[in-house]
Every structure is written in C-alpha cells, then in structure tokens.
Design an enzyme around this catalytic site. Structure first.
Site, PDB file in Angstrom:
ATOM      1  N   GLU A 295       0.960  -1.218   0.110  1.00  0.00           N
ATOM      2  CA  GLU A 295      -0.167  -0.168  -0.100  1.00  0.00           C
ATOM      3  C   GLU A 295       0.756   1.362  -0.044  1.00  0.00           C
ATOM      4  OE1 GLU A 295      -3.412   2.282   3.060  1.00  0.00           O
ATOM      5  OE2 GLU A 295      -2.143   0.352   3.572  1.00  0.00           O
ATOM      6  N   LYS A 356      -9.653   2.088  -2.823  1.00  0.00           N
ATOM      7  CA  LYS A 356     -10.176   1.314  -1.416  1.00  0.00           C
ATOM      8  C   LYS A 356     -11.541   1.714  -1.446  1.00  0.00           C
ATOM      9  CE  LYS A 356      -8.557   0.790   3.067  1.00  0.00           C
ATOM     10  NZ  LYS A 356      -7.724   1.123   4.129  1.00  0.00           N
ATOM     11  N   CYS A 406      -5.276  -2.809   2.960  1.00  0.00           N
ATOM     12  CA  CYS A 406      -5.113  -2.588   4.409  1.00  0.00           C
ATOM     13  C   CYS A 406      -6.042  -3.587   5.154  1.00  0.00           C
ATOM     14  CB  CYS A 406      -5.223  -1.339   4.906  1.00  0.00           C
ATOM     15  SG  CYS A 406      -4.944  -1.093   6.513  1.00  0.00           S
TER      16      CYS A 406
END
Length: 534
Positions: A295, A356, A406
């Site tokens: 990320e 995301k 994440c």
C-alpha cells in the site's frame, strides 16, 4: 435436561457464595479476556516444549479461545443479576479488545505524537464502547437463565453471534479480534468454507458453552452429556465435504517489502526518495510474471513524482510478459483523493485501478464531530473518496486477481461480493498493506491470521504485500507457504496456484452478506424471549 437451578452449586460458582468459589469475578473476567486476546496470536516466545500444545509465538491458539469464553459463560451463569452479568461481560470484552488492538497506541503515540496518557485512554475508550455489545448480550443471557441447558447453549450462541456481527458491521464495523480468527489452526476450521468466520465464531461459542457445562458440572455423570456433545461437534467438522474447487494454473509472483520506517515514510528528504529508489529498482529489475508492491509504496501522486518516473513505469510494462500492481494515492485537490492500486500490463489501453472501498475511520475519513481528536495527532489525515464495492479484477496470464487494501481483508462479506458471478470470480486474492504504523506489535500476526481465514472461506490463495511485514503467500488451504522476515527490505518470489469454484460460504454471502446469520440469530433470541414470557 434438568432446568437450570440458580441456587445450585453450579450457579454459585465464582459468586463467592460457595466455599470453593472465586472471590474476584471481575479480575477473572479480565484475565479470561486477556487470554482470548492472546489466543488470536500468541504473544510470547516460549521453549520448544510448549509448542506441542500450540503455544507458538504469532500463532492462533484455538483451545485457549474456547477456555477463555467458557470462563465467561460460567461467570455469567454465576452472576447475581442481569446487571452484574452485564458488567462482567463488559470487563471481559474490554480486556479482550484493548489487548487485541493495543497496537493502536503505537500509531497514535509513537507516530501520531499523541501523549501517552491520551493514547492509552483512546484505546480503552474504543474497547469499552465496543464492549457494550458484549455487555448487552450478557445482560440478556442472565435475564433468561432459568432455562434448560440445551436452550441455554442455543441462546448464548445466538446472542454471541449477534454481538460479533454488530461489532463487525455497525457504523462501518471493526470486527478485528473476532473469535473465529482464533480457530484457524483448530479442528473446526473446515467449517469456514461453509459458514464463514462469523459462523465459525458461533460454533466456537457453542463449544465454549459445552466446555463451561463440563467445568461447572457437579459430578462426572453430569459432565458426560456436554462432553460427548462437544466430541460430536468436533467430529462433524472432520466429515464436512471439502470445497470442490480446481486449479487454474500457476503464476510466478514477487511481493515487495520495502521496509520504509513509518516515521520517515512521508518525509520528502528521507523516506520518499528511499521508497522511490528501492521500489523503482525492484520494479525495473525483477523478472517475475507479476510484481506486487505494498500500500502507498509510491507515497506521492503521479503528478508529484520525479520527471519521467511515471512514464518509465508505464513503458517498463507496456511490452513483454510481465505485469505489476503498485500501491499509490490518486486524485487531485478538486476531484478528491483515493487510496489506490494501479495495474500495469502489456497492451492495455486504459490503466487498471482499484480504489479502496472500506475506509479506515480516523485514518482515511474523519467521523462527524471528531475533527478535534485528529487535530491532536501529527498524522496527515483527511477524507478520501470511496471506491465501489465490486470493482473489476486484474486479469493476467489466466488469473483473475481481486485486490484489497489494508484492513479491507477483515470484511469477508464484502470480498464475497466478487463471487456472485462464478465466471468472473477471482482466482486469487491480493492485499496491499502498510502495517508500519504498528511497530513490533502483534498486528502483523493478526493480519496474517485474517488472510488465512479468507483463504479458507473462499478456497483461494491469498497474497499479502506489506511495507514492514508480514509479507506472505497463503495457499487455498490457509497454509503459509512462503513469508519474509519482518522489518527487512526484501522481495519474496513464489509460484502461486490459482483456484476456481464457489464455496458454499461464497455462494450465500455473495448474495445476502451476513444476513442469514443475523436473521437466524435474531429468530433464536426472539423465540427464547417469547417462551420465557409465555
């Protein structure tokens, strides 16, 4: 079964009314909560002699979780009133949750420069608020304790499942530390492909109740029925049919772990040039079919990168037989920003991207009325734009890769949405993370257990590319087949077998999310309450 007797020695266990009773139920609840947290990823390195019972640092301890929850059941049964049971459940859950995600202290204090007392207080407040779910179901459990043992068991399982679901789904959800993750090494893990993690949490709660009945039995004769029931439950897990997925071939993959320290990751004079140099070299030199970075491996917008850096990346993968997934922020001041992954591969006309979807509260969006709290920390926080729930897979060399960023891998019901169409379902799962926020703590091990659970739920390999660890390859059986040491700058190369086929859990969760578990649990609770009042 005989009805529950509140005046029996079984009820007086841990209340202080029995000569053999525990005198400090609150302390025992806190200790049991800490054991439940430790069962998610054992925190201590012990001599090898202890490993045969599963006490391995970083590994889940399935029986420790069952024991911890069985102690809570005994404490609730022994409570003098629903109110005292609620407090008992609250202390248990506060200790469990605060210990589980105590690593938040590091992100707020070490990197956010929040004072230590305020960081500790923030962790405790979060744990205490989330513990309210457990307190509520503890009150409900004790309020209808005058039932036979079969109904007690079913009722507790339904209540516990609702509490876990509420914590994981309500107000964006934060189901980190759910007890199903502690069962990934245990004999019930085979149920994951059928009922998912929350269904496995329900089975763990059932086994914990049966264990509590055994521990609280007044004689060995009374212990036999629940003990046999527990044996039958575990036996059933071994006869569950395995997923009927098939291989889609092998893909040679390299996962990059740059090990850029969090306190310099966004520093323009140290961490940023270090990241651009290291990842640039690795992306240019590596010869794997697919290269994956963590990320925000490139911590700048494409327009902020050095001259020709972005164009060089595009040219690098425009021809040949290699592709890359690169973590980078995208957007602009006027359009807003996204935490994204871009995909490079030969012959593509439009750049593939994943934005995301499930944003982190206080990290990627500021909840209403909490701006004052984030202003106390020296962390570049803001409101990101949210991507769609279902986004196209990255298709490469016969594989379809579904990407998450994440803690998105925490939400199995959201990943399940990718499996609604079997023809387009992913053959591999990929997660790009930066766990550098959490230092040396067990967040890395807990994050790996989450990935292992997702692999078993969907019968898919799971690839974890992280900044500081745990960078790993998990196969479709939930086994870690390759991994890097933490806190080293290194590349991990492995051949990964893709899979296709839809597990029972993927089938129903892709259509209804966790709805079936919610409805079933609510029906049980409502039925018990109605029978109580009739």
């Amino acid at each position: 079964m005989a009805p529950f007797n509140p005046h029996s020695s079984e009820h007086r266990l841990f209340t202080g009314h029995s000569p053999h009773a525990r005198r400090w139920p609150t302390l025992l609840a806190v200790c049991a909560g800490c054991l439940q947290a430790a069962s998610l990823a054992w925190p201590w390195a012990l001599p090898e002699v202890f490993q045969f019972v599963g006490l391995i640092q970083g590994q889940a301890l399935w029986w420790g979780q069952i024991l911890a929850l069985s102690v809570l059941v005994l404490l609730l049964q022994g409570s003098d009133s629903p109110r005292s049971a609620a407090w008992c459940g609250w202390w248990f859950a506060t200790a469990w949750l605060a210990t589980t995600f105590g690593w938040l202290f590091t992100s707020m204090h070490t990197y956010g420069e929040l004072s230590a007392p305020l960081a500790v207080l923030a962790v405790l407040i979060l744990a205490g608020v989330l513990a309210a779910y457990t307190a509520g179901i503890s009150w409900c459990f004790r309020a209808v304790a005058l039932l036979n043992k079969a109904l007690i068991a079913i009722y507790f399982v339904a209540l516990w499942t609702l509490a876990e679901l509420a914590r994981g789904l309500v107000l964006t959800g934060f189901g980190w530390g759910a007890v199903g993750y502690a069962q990934v090494n245990g004999p019930m893990a085979a149920a994951l492909s059928w009922v998912g993690m929350y269904g496995l949490s329900a089975l763990a709660a059932l086994l914990a109740v049966l264990t509590a009945f055994v521990l609280g039995a007044r004689s060995w004769q009374a212990a036999v029925p629940p003990a046999l029931s527990g044996v039958v439950l575990l036996g059933l897990m071994h006869v569950l049919p395995a997923p009927q997925g098939v291989s889609t071939g092998s893909l040679n993959v390299t996962l990059l772990q740059g090990n850029i320290a969090q306190d310099e990751k966004f520093d323009q004079s140290s961490g940023v040039p270090k990241a651009l140099r290291w990842y640039g070299q690795q992306l240019a030199a590596n010869r794997s079919a697919l290269i994956i970075t963590p990320e925000t491996a490139l911590p700048l917008l494409p327009t902020q990168l050095p001259d020709a850096y972005w164009q060089a990346l595009q040219l690098r993968f425009d021809q040949g037989a290699q592709a890359a997934l690169v973590g980078i922020p995208l957007g602009s001041y006027t359009e807003g920003y996204t935490n994204s992954v871009v995909g490079f591969k030969p012959g593509q006309t439009d750049l593939w991207r994943y934005d995301k979807h499930h944003l982190v509260p206080f990290g990627e969006f500021i909840p209403p009325m909490f701006r004052w709290f984030t202003n106390l920390m020296n962390i570049p926080l803001g409101d990101f734009n949210r991507g769609a729930l279902v986004q196209p897979t990255f298709d490469w060399q016969g594989q379809r890769l579904a990407t998450s960023i994440c803690y998105e891998n925490l939400f199995g019901e959201e990943l399940a949405a990718q499996f609604a169409d079997a023809a387009k379902a992913p053959t591999m799962l990929v997660n790009l993370s930066n766990l550098g926020w959490f230092g040396e703590h067990l967040a890395m091990d807990q994050h790996l257990q989450i990935a292992r659970v997702r692999a078993l739920e969907f019968d898919r390999p799971f690839l974890l590319a992280t900044n500081t660890g745990r960078t790993a390859v998990v196969d479709h059986l939930g086994r870690v087949t390759a991994a890097l040491p933490n806190h080293v700058a290194q590349a991990l190369t492995a051949d990964v077998q893709g899979r296709e086929g839809i597990t029972p859990y993927a089938w129903w969760a892709s259509r209804w999310g966790q709805g079936p578990l919610v409805v079933l649990s609510l029906l049980v609770v409502m039925g018990v309450w109605l029978s109580r009042k009739s």
